[in-house]
Design an enzyme around this catalytic site. Structure first.
Site, PDB file in Angstrom:
ATOM      1  N   ARG A1023       0.852  -1.196   0.000  1.00 66.19           N
ATOM      2  CA  ARG A1023       0.000   0.000   0.000  1.00 66.19           C
ATOM      3  C   ARG A1023       0.883   1.239   0.000  1.00 66.19           C
ATOM      4  NH1 ARG A1023      -3.680  -0.168   4.858  1.00 66.19           N
ATOM      5  NH2 ARG A1023      -4.747  -1.777   3.685  1.00 66.19           N
ATOM      6  N   ARG A1092      -1.901   6.860   9.435  1.00 65.39           N
ATOM      7  CA  ARG A1092      -1.808   6.384   8.045  1.00 65.39           C
ATOM      8  C   ARG A1092      -2.057   7.515   7.063  1.00 65.39           C
ATOM      9  NH1 ARG A1092      -4.583   0.406   8.335  1.00 65.39           N
ATOM     10  NH2 ARG A1092      -3.216  -0.441   9.946  1.00 65.39           N
ATOM     11  N   LYS A1162      -4.101   1.219  14.772  1.00 64.29           N
ATOM     12  CA  LYS A1162      -3.988   2.119  13.624  1.00 64.29           C
ATOM     13  C   LYS A1162      -4.670   3.454  13.925  1.00 64.29           C
ATOM     14  CE  LYS A1162      -7.794  -0.463  11.580  1.00 64.29           C
ATOM     15  NZ  LYS A1162      -8.095  -1.408  10.508  1.00 64.29           N
ATOM     16  N   LYS A1164      -6.275   7.027  11.906  1.00 59.78           N
ATOM     17  CA  LYS A1164      -6.637   7.519  10.573  1.00 59.78           C
ATOM     18  C   LYS A1164      -7.173   8.950  10.647  1.00 59.78           C
ATOM     19  CE  LYS A1164      -7.900   2.909   8.947  1.00 59.78           C
ATOM     20  NZ  LYS A1164      -8.956   2.065   8.379  1.00 59.78           N
ATOM     21  N   CYS A1383     -14.798  -3.540  -0.668  1.00 64.64           N
ATOM     22  CA  CYS A1383     -13.385  -3.730  -0.336  1.00 64.64           C
ATOM     23  C   CYS A1383     -12.820  -4.871  -1.184  1.00 64.64           C
ATOM     24  CB  CYS A1383     -13.246  -4.064   1.136  1.00 64.64           C
ATOM     25  SG  CYS A1383     -13.772  -5.752   1.503  1.00 64.64           S
ATOM     26  N   CYS A1389      -7.224 -10.867   0.550  1.00 61.39           N
ATOM     27  CA  CYS A1389      -7.268 -10.434   1.939  1.00 61.39           C
ATOM     28  C   CYS A1389      -7.434 -11.632   2.877  1.00 61.39           C
ATOM     29  CB  CYS A1389      -8.422  -9.454   2.155  1.00 61.39           C
ATOM     30  SG  CYS A1389      -8.523  -8.987   3.878  1.00 61.39           S
ATOM     31  N   CYS A1432     -13.303  -2.073   5.751  1.00 62.13           N
ATOM     32  CA  CYS A1432     -12.463  -1.195   4.936  1.00 62.13           C
ATOM     33  C   CYS A1432     -13.260  -0.274   4.008  1.00 62.13           C
ATOM     34  CB  CYS A1432     -11.472  -2.012   4.119  1.00 62.13           C
ATOM     35  SG  CYS A1432     -10.305  -2.880   5.164  1.00 62.13           S
TER      36      CYS A1432
HETATM   37  S1  SF4 Z   1     -10.034  -6.675   6.045  1.00 64.47           S
HETATM   38 FE1  SF4 Z   1     -12.164  -7.204   5.712  1.00 64.47          FE
HETATM   39  S2  SF4 Z   1     -13.053  -5.308   5.034  1.00 64.47           S
HETATM   40 FE2  SF4 Z   1     -10.868  -5.094   4.756  1.00 64.47          FE
HETATM   41  S3  SF4 Z   1     -10.420  -5.799   2.702  1.00 64.47           S
HETATM   42 FE3  SF4 Z   1     -10.236  -7.551   4.015  1.00 64.47          FE
HETATM   43  S4  SF4 Z   1     -12.234  -8.469   3.910  1.00 64.47           S
HETATM   44 FE4  SF4 Z   1     -12.479  -6.427   3.207  1.00 64.47          FE
END
Ligand code: SF4
Length: 1528
Positions: A1023, A1092, A1162, A1164, A1383, A1389, A1432
């Site tokens: 990222r 972040r 974290k 933000k 997301c 992920c 997210c």
């Molecule tokens: S952590 Fe959860 S909300 Fe974030 S990208 Fe992964 S699946 Fe999606």
């Protein structure tokens, strides 16, 4: 079902009961045949068959050479049946001759519907098959059964054919009698068939095999020795036993024997009791007669080879070879005066072997004349085949000159309305003194409505490749066998064959060759008006071998010739298309272009012609093992490579788009034949792209479908002939490469090839893997001492797993031999021999066992045979007693644990202790129960009072990792250098987050790799830190290049306005990081427990204001950046750059803001500029609302604190929260205010519980006022009262906008922020091309879209042109789609529980029809989806949200505020797509009808009482519409 109404259903049932394998031949995989619905129904219901418990139904498309698939199962001794329409028969003739020698039954439903063409049967009558015909519904069932019984008894192939329309009006019949079927099928013979080992087969079965018969095999026939062909036959009750022998060398081919009217081996009348002999027609007749006699005894229904119905004194009879229904109906209502009154009807039940001499046995002796009616459409001989059969039969029969007179007729198309008239015509002729032979009755032409029964369709899914061809070659493309192309006078089924296409390409090549000669001549001629034409023609002629040049010159030549005006120029212009060099392609596809198999490929390659072939293989690899190993496309690439003169590529569009492009271009440039074998696995033609993608990925990853390109002439240019574009390769290919001398070097450089090759697939491997793991453990444990304890866990969120591991460690220090593994990794069959078993499980779903315990539970839950009397066990369960508030739902509390406890005890297991119950509601959560349970277990195991136990080390926490990391170094550098694994150490995985990268693994491949014994496919996500989401065109280009060179070829623009790269393997991590830094960007602190990326509205309409705000965001970002030098040291310095390295023991790093433990969690920050709340300012730890002055420039900010999205399912102590207002701060001081807020959180945030560590909990625990006071204590100023502001929405404004300076800005719709190229939409390429010319900047929006900013009016046309070219100018989507966001989730992920980015677009498509119907297409409704509750994509602020709960299951939330000001609330828990649509569609309708003026969806759901309003984060779990169900 107790009755059946359709012949196809009746036959399908019999086929299912009577076979091991049923080939269901269908027009397409998603289009049913007359039989398939019933077959699939039986399979779905798991109805047991008679021959096989679970018959295997294999679906084959009718144009995919279906009968070829019969050989494989026959070869392994399986009983096979085929259900098909008659359309495949002619094309299958080569197979039929061979299949006739096997006990296969082919059930044929004749088509076209209502006007069947019996010539499809007569054309294959010599194939050696036995043919049986049925007409009524009851007959269909009985004859189907007879066919199977006969095939088993005779060992020969039987074709059972029927006209499905003939029995449409029949009354329903009972389903088959299973006992009768069992008796008839002679399962003993069937079993022999199972065990019969057939010798070595080539691709095609040995067709020398003959059915033989011995005396003992024959039915005991009375008076057998004196029996003649026409004699009376009676049967013993014993079934005949006829077996097939390989060795027999006696007699003629079975084909002859079955087609002839007399036995080919006359010894039938003088049997030698010991010698086997080939089976004769008579033997078959005996067998079928015997089967029918059994049937008759059981049911009273009689069948004979020829059947007569009508008066016993009839003088006239019809022999109908076709559908009888129309005639029988008409005859049954005939008046005495009708010509056809009192006539009889004869039909052939047994059509082959043809025992013509028996016809007269079934016909009354009074019959003088017989009209033979044949439904034969394709007439190839003057006399109909049945007529000839009958004439031959009568000639050889005993009746000689007394035989009735036979008059043949050809039946055309006859309908009910014309049947009477047709009959009259037939009889007038029949009764005349000299009847005319071969009279045609009925319409010759097929009625219009019956035309084109089998339309070939190219499945939509295959468009991917076709569109790419179109895209790459544009007007140059010529697909010779394209489906939609018009070929005068040629039917599509022929025009789409590669053979036809090849011919047409050769003709075109020839034509062009002549044209080139013509041009070369013309270039020398003086007949042009000007010399310019000549000059261009020469240029063109000189470059005919270079497609790019020749096409470039072609335009010019044509325009010159057009102005020349001479006769010669007009002549050349008449063929102007030939000036262009076409890219000529042939397509092979199972679905629409007949398979371009080895023979087709051979043809093209052997010709050496410059033809390109694209061969689409659509068979999913997971089906492969079960499918026919001899499918022709198996090794087409290899086959072609062996020729040595062809370009060969193996590609898969869903794996690598760029590789397909490269292959197509290289194939086109290659001067000679090219074969591009393209993978596109689908089960049904309408499979979703996601399914195809997942299947492709697995096949490529596992090496089943390697991606490669091979150019045999590359070595002439000093390049490698072979380039492997995927990681792995299959064995055959590797062998080929090994053989190839030129490639020895390549092999040496890739020694990993061989290591990866000899793996086999499937469940056995999986089982073996489990065993190996267990054995290895056992071995290790043998060297230890103490009682063995096997600890098995089932865990979704890791609690049960870590508890199991902890228990294992504690047991080990007590001297026990502990082994810990997930339940599903343990071979259940070994459970009985364990000594002590501890089961630890959490609770998922509605009281279900977690995913990694499901197979284990399934294996024992209904098991009554497992004997666990030798084992001792104990269970500990984790759950939450408050999740099911309704009394009747309490049973779900710790249900999996309780079920396991009861079941193991039921199977004989002895309890070591009572079940332990962990409850999240207890003061110490589940530890309360655990701490009571564990000591009792030590007691039971006799290790309670062990002295001198070593002190248990406390579990390592994230805080420990941070403290000990030497300012975020850990052992990252060492881990990167370790090439033995694609992973890095667990602690480093926490630390790399601070550097902007996460370790993940490709979850699409996880299971398969596990089964293969491979480590997961580890990949990294990187990222970037991109303050305010603003990137220069140069940065965009650099990001684009990084994604292609080091990642998976795509870029994700995230909800925090930055770039994310996925699929970066460990070895490419460092180069990728350097690449990012080269673009003057960084990744430091993009993730981790630090501040972040700072977000900022893109604000396209106010450039000056945007500049002000963006500057502040940069200032905050820089101000709060960590100071560690570890980032530069690890990622940016060369290995030998010792000067800057700060490692070793002389640590000089210092973090003035963060300290060595950084933040608890974290952090933000986001800035919004009213009226746009596109950054969702309420969702962050700090939300800044920009306030402008009178001059429309920045003045200061209202400050919100304590927003946050992350939640844990079912943990009510976690909740989303919207930020609370602290007050106003001037712009020049805001970064200081942010710093102090962060410091208070640093010092007061919860460092013990990461689920409670975010600022939102600190504030709620402390109270806002106290928190504010602490911040102000650190400041030298106080917060002013908030300034007024107003938000309108939180979505983007798409399309063109102009700012106050006159600059233009365009916001693209980039669905869910994924920038990629696809066959239909070259988005990434388009944006790259634009970046090359764009002079402004790119602004990534917080909703994952992209704003092209600062386009001058002068450049507008150029940019607009490019946008149009790449289809980037389209923003015409539904309001719902434009307001949606998802997301990443699967496959990268690690936290994802359900699909998100790959699924939300599909779901929206399914809702758009409904929105349109109710006039809401253009209304904005904010819908968001995430794969897990980490949130997210900020789902808790959406009007409608879906949060992943398990694969294909989501929690649904409603009632969020339209401009992000209000949280939503749980509406339904764990629902799938069907329920989602069932809920939303009526709700959308209601909203359309009930909403007030300008009322948004979220507000309406609250006003209408559908959901309660969520007033603050702490109230998120109150008054929900449904209690959440999930793991405790
Ligand atoms: S952590 Fe959860 S909300 Fe974030 S990208 Fe992964 S699946 Fe999606």
């Amino acid at each position: 079902m107790s009755t059946i109404s359709f012949a196809g259903d009746a036959v399908a049932r019999v086929a299912y009961l009577s076979s091991d394998v049923i080939l269901s031949v269908q027009p397409a995989l998603n289009v049913d045949s007359d039989f398939s619905r019933q077959l699939h129904l039986l399979a779905t219901r798991k109805t047991p068959g008679i021959i096989s418990r679970e018959p295997d139904i294999q679906v084959v498309r009718h144009n995919a050479d279906p009968l070829l698939s019969a050989f494989q199962p026959l070869r392994s001794g399986k009983l096979v049946s085929v259900t098909t329409s008659s359309s495949i028969l002619l094309q299958s003739i080569p197979h039929l001759y061979k299949l006739a020698q096997h006990p296969i039954v082919v059930h044929v439903s004749l088509g076209p519907f209502r006007q069947p063409d019996y010539s499809e049967i007569t054309s294959i009558r010599q194939s050696g098959f036995i043919f049986l015909q049925s007409e009524t519904l009851q007959e269909a069932q009985d004859i189907a059964l007879s066919a199977h019984a006969l095939a088993i008894q005779s060992g020969k192939g039987v074709i059972h054919f029927f006209d499905p329309a003939n029995s449409l009006d029949d009354d329903p019949i009972k389903i088959e009698n299973r006992e009768l079927a069992k008796g008839l099928l002679n399962t003993e013979a069937a079993r022999r068939e199972h065990t019969r080992i057939i010798g070595d087969y080539s691709l095609y079965v040995d067709d020398d095999g003959q059915s033989i018969v011995t005396e003992s095999n024959l039915p005991l026939v009375e008076n057998q020795k004196s029996r003649t062909l026409d004699g009376e036959v009676s049967f013993n009750v014993q079934p005949p036993k006829v077996s097939r022998g390989e060795e027999s060398s006696v007699g003629s081919s079975a084909r002859e024997s079955s087609a002839d009217s007399r036995p080919t081996v006359s010894s039938a009348t003088s049997l030698d009791s010991t010698n086997p002999r080939p089976m004769t027609s008579e033997d078959l007749f005996d067998s079928i007669s015997h089967i029918w006699s059994q049937l008759s005894t059981a049911t009273g229904r009689t069948y004979e080879a020829f059947e007569y119905s009508g008066p016993s004194n009839a003088e006239y009879a019809l022999f109908v070879f076709g559908s009888t229904r129309l005639f029988v109906d008409e005859i049954s209502v005939a008046n005495a005066s009708d010509e056809f009154a009192e006539c009889g009807v004869i039909t052939a039940r047994l059509y082959r072997p043809w025992l013509g001499s028996k016809i007269l046995d079934s016909v009354p002796p009074t019959v003088k004349r017989i009209a033979v009616l044949e439904h034969i459409r394709r007439k190839t001989t003057k006399w109909g085949p049945v007529l000839l059969d009958i004439l031959t039969g009568l000639k050889t029969g005993p009746s000689g000159s007394d035989s009735p007179k036979i008059v043949g007729y050809q039946l055309g198309y006859i309908e009910a309305a014309t049947a009477r008239q047709a009959l009259r015509g037939i009889f007038q002729n029949l009764k005349s003194v000299s009847p005319i032979q071969n009279l045609e009755v009925g319409n010759h032409e097929r009625p219009q409505n019956l035309q084109n029964q089998t339309n070939l369709v190219q499945p939509k899914v295959e468009n991917a490749y076709m569109k790419m061809l179109d895209q790459v070659f544009g007007p140059r493309l010529y697909v010779a066998n394209r489906l939609e192309a018009a070929h005068a006078g040629v039917s599509p089924s022929i025009a789409t064959t590669p053979e036809y296409g090849f011919g047409s390409i050769l003709a075109r090549i020839d034509h062009r060759k002549r044209f080139i000669e013509e041009v070369q001549e013309a270039a020398k001629s003086q007949d042009f008006t000007t010399s310019v034409s000549q000059k261009w023609l020469s240029k063109w002629a000189l470059s005919v071998d270079d497609p790019s040049k020749v096409n470039e010159f072609a335009e010019e030549v044509i325009s010159r010739l057009a102005t020349d005006g001479s006769r010669l120029s007009s002549q050349l212009l008449s063929s102007k298309a030939l000036f262009f060099q076409e890219s000529q392609w042939l397509i092979g596809s199972d679905a629409w272009a007949y398979d371009l198999g080895n023979s087709g490929v051979h043809h093209v390659i052997a010709s050496g012609a410059n033809v390109n072939m694209l061969i689409i293989d659509s068979q999913p690899w997971s089906q492969r093992a079960a499918a026919d190993g001899a499918r022709r496309k198996k090794d087409i690439g290899l086959y072609a490579m062996n020729f040595g003169n062809a370009y060969v590529a193996s590609v898969a569009v869903y794996s690598s788009y760029t590789q397909v492009l490269e292959a197509m271009i290289e194939a086109d440039q290659f001067k000679g034949p090219s074969v591009v074998v393209a993978y596109l696995p689908y089960n049904k033609e309408d499979d979703s792209p996601l399914t195809v993608l997942q299947e492709t990925k697995r096949a490529v990853d596992i090496g089943y479908w390697p991606l490669y390109r091979w150019n045999p002439y590359n070595e002439d240019e000093g390049k490698q002939n072979f380039s492997l574009d995927s990681e792995r390769i299959k064995q055959e290919l590797e062998e080929f490469l090994r053989r190839d001398n030129h490639l020895t070097q390549l092999m040496n450089r890739h020694p990993t090839f061989s290591a990866n090759l000899s793996e086999s697939y499937g469940t056995e491997v999986r089982a073996l893997q489990k065993r190996k793991a267990k054995d290895a453990y056992s071995k290790m444990l043998e060297s230890l001492y103490g009682a063995p304890v096997t600890i098995l866990f089932a865990s979704d969120n890791g609690n049960a797993e870590s508890l199991a591991k902890r228990f294992g460690n504690r047991g080990r220090v007590r001297g026990l031999k502990t082994m810990v593994m997930s339940m599903d990794d343990f071979p259940v069959e070994d459970l009985a021999v364990e000594e002590n078993v501890v089961l630890i499980t959490s609770t998922a779903g509605q009281g279900e066992i977690p995913q990694n315990g499901r197979a284990f539970w399934d294996a024992i839950k209904d098991n009554t045979e497992l004997d666990l009397s030798q084992i001792h066990f104990s269970v500990f369960a984790l759950g939450d007693s408050h999740y099911w508030p309704r009394k009747e739902d309490r049973i779900y509390y710790n249900k999996p644990g309780k079920d396991l406890d009861a079941k193991v005890a039921f199977l004989g297991g002895k309890r070591l202790t009572d079940i332990g119950l962990g409850d999240d509601q207890d003061p110490d959560s589940y530890y309360t129960g655990y701490n009571e349970w564990e000591p009792t277990l030590w007691q039971a195991l006799g290790v309670a009072n062990i002295e001198g136990l070593p002190e248990e080390p406390p579990p390592i926490t994230n805080e420990d990792i941070k403290t000990q990391s030497n300012f975020l170094r850990g052992t990252i550098a060492e881990g990167l250098a370790d090439t033995t694994t694609g992973a890095i150490a667990a602690a480093d995985q926490q630390l790399t987050k601070f550097h902007g990268t996460y370790m993940q693994d490709d979850r699409d491949l996880r299971d398969e790799r596990k089964a293969q014994g491979l480590e997961p496919a580890y990949i990294f996500m990187i990222r970037c830190r991109l303050n305010g989401g603003v990137a220069t065109p140069a940065q965009w280009l650099q990001m684009d290049s990084i994604s292609s060179s080091f990642g998976n070829g795509t870029m994700k623009m995230t909800t925090r306005q930055t770039f994310q790269f996925h699929g970066v393997v460990k070895t490419k991590l460092k180069p990728a990081m350097r690449g990012i830094n080269k673009a003057l960007m960084t990744t430091i602190a993009a993730c981790g427990d630090v501040n972040r990326n700072v977000m900022c509205s893109p604000l396209p309409t106010k450039s000056a204001f945007h500049r002000d705000v963006h500057e502040v965001s940069a200032r905050i970002s820089d101000h709060l950046l960590p100071s560690t030098t570890a980032y530069h040291e690890i990622w940016l310095k060369d290995e030998d750059d010792k000067q800057i390295k700060v490692a070793g023991n002389a640590v000089v790093d210092h973090e003035p803001l963060y300290g060595s433990t950084y933040l608890p969690r974290k952090f933000k920050i986001a800035i919004a500029v009213p009226p746009h709340n596109d950054t969702d300012v309420y969702a962050h730890d700090i939300g800044l609302i920009a306030i402008k002055n009178k001059n429309e420039r920045l003045e200061g900010f209202n400050v919100l604190v304590g927003g946050g999205m992350g939640v844990t399912h079912n943990n009510k102590k976690t909740y989303p929260r919207t930020g609370s207002m602290m007050g106003y701060v001037a712009a020049d001081k805001v970064h200081i205010a942010c710093e102090k807020i962060m410091l208070v959180q640093r010092d007061h945030g919860d460092r013990k519980n990461r689920k409670h560590a975010r600022l939102k909990y600190t504030i709620d625990d402390m109270g806002l006022d106290v928190f504010k006071g602490k911040v102000e204590d650190l400041l030298d100023f106080t917060f002013e009262n908030q300034h007024p502001f107003h938000f309108k929405s939180n979505i983007d404004t798409f399309g063109w906008q102009k700012d106050e300076l006159g600059l233009n800005h365009f916001t693209f719709f980039i669905e869910n922020g994924r920038v990629e190229d696809s066959a239909t939409y070259p988005m990434k390429t388009g944006l790259r091309e634009i970046a090359k010319v764009h002079k402004g900047d790119f602004r990534l929006t917080p909703n994952q879209h992209l704003c092209l900013s600062g386009v001058h009016d002068d450049d507008l046309d150029t940019i607009k042109g490019m946008m149009k070219q790449y289809r980037l100018d389209n923003v015409q989507f539904s309001g719902l789609r434009l307001s949606s966001s998802a997301c990443v989730a699967f496959p990268t992920c690690g936290l994802a529980m359900a699909e998100s980015e790959r699924y939300l677009p599909e779901l929206i498509t399914k809702l758009e029809g409904c929105l349109e119907e109710h006039g809401l297409s253009h209304d904005s409704i904010v819908m968001r989806m995430t794969g897990c509750p980490n949130g997210c994509a900020r789902p808790w602020l959406a009007e409608i949200a879906f949060v992943g709960k398990a694969y294909k299951a989501y929690n649904m939330y409603l009632g969020g505020g339209y401009h992000g000001q209000r949280l939503n609330k749980l509406y339904r828990s764990s629902i799938g797509e069907e329920e989602i649509l069932d809920i939303l569609k009526p709700m959308i309708k209601r909203y359309a009808l009930e909403r007030n003026e300008a009322e948004h969806f979220g507000d309406w759901t609250i006003r209408s009482g559908i959901i309660h309003q969520t007033t603050e984060g702490k109230a998120f779990h109150e008054n929900v519409a449904e209690e959440e169900s999930d793991e405790g």
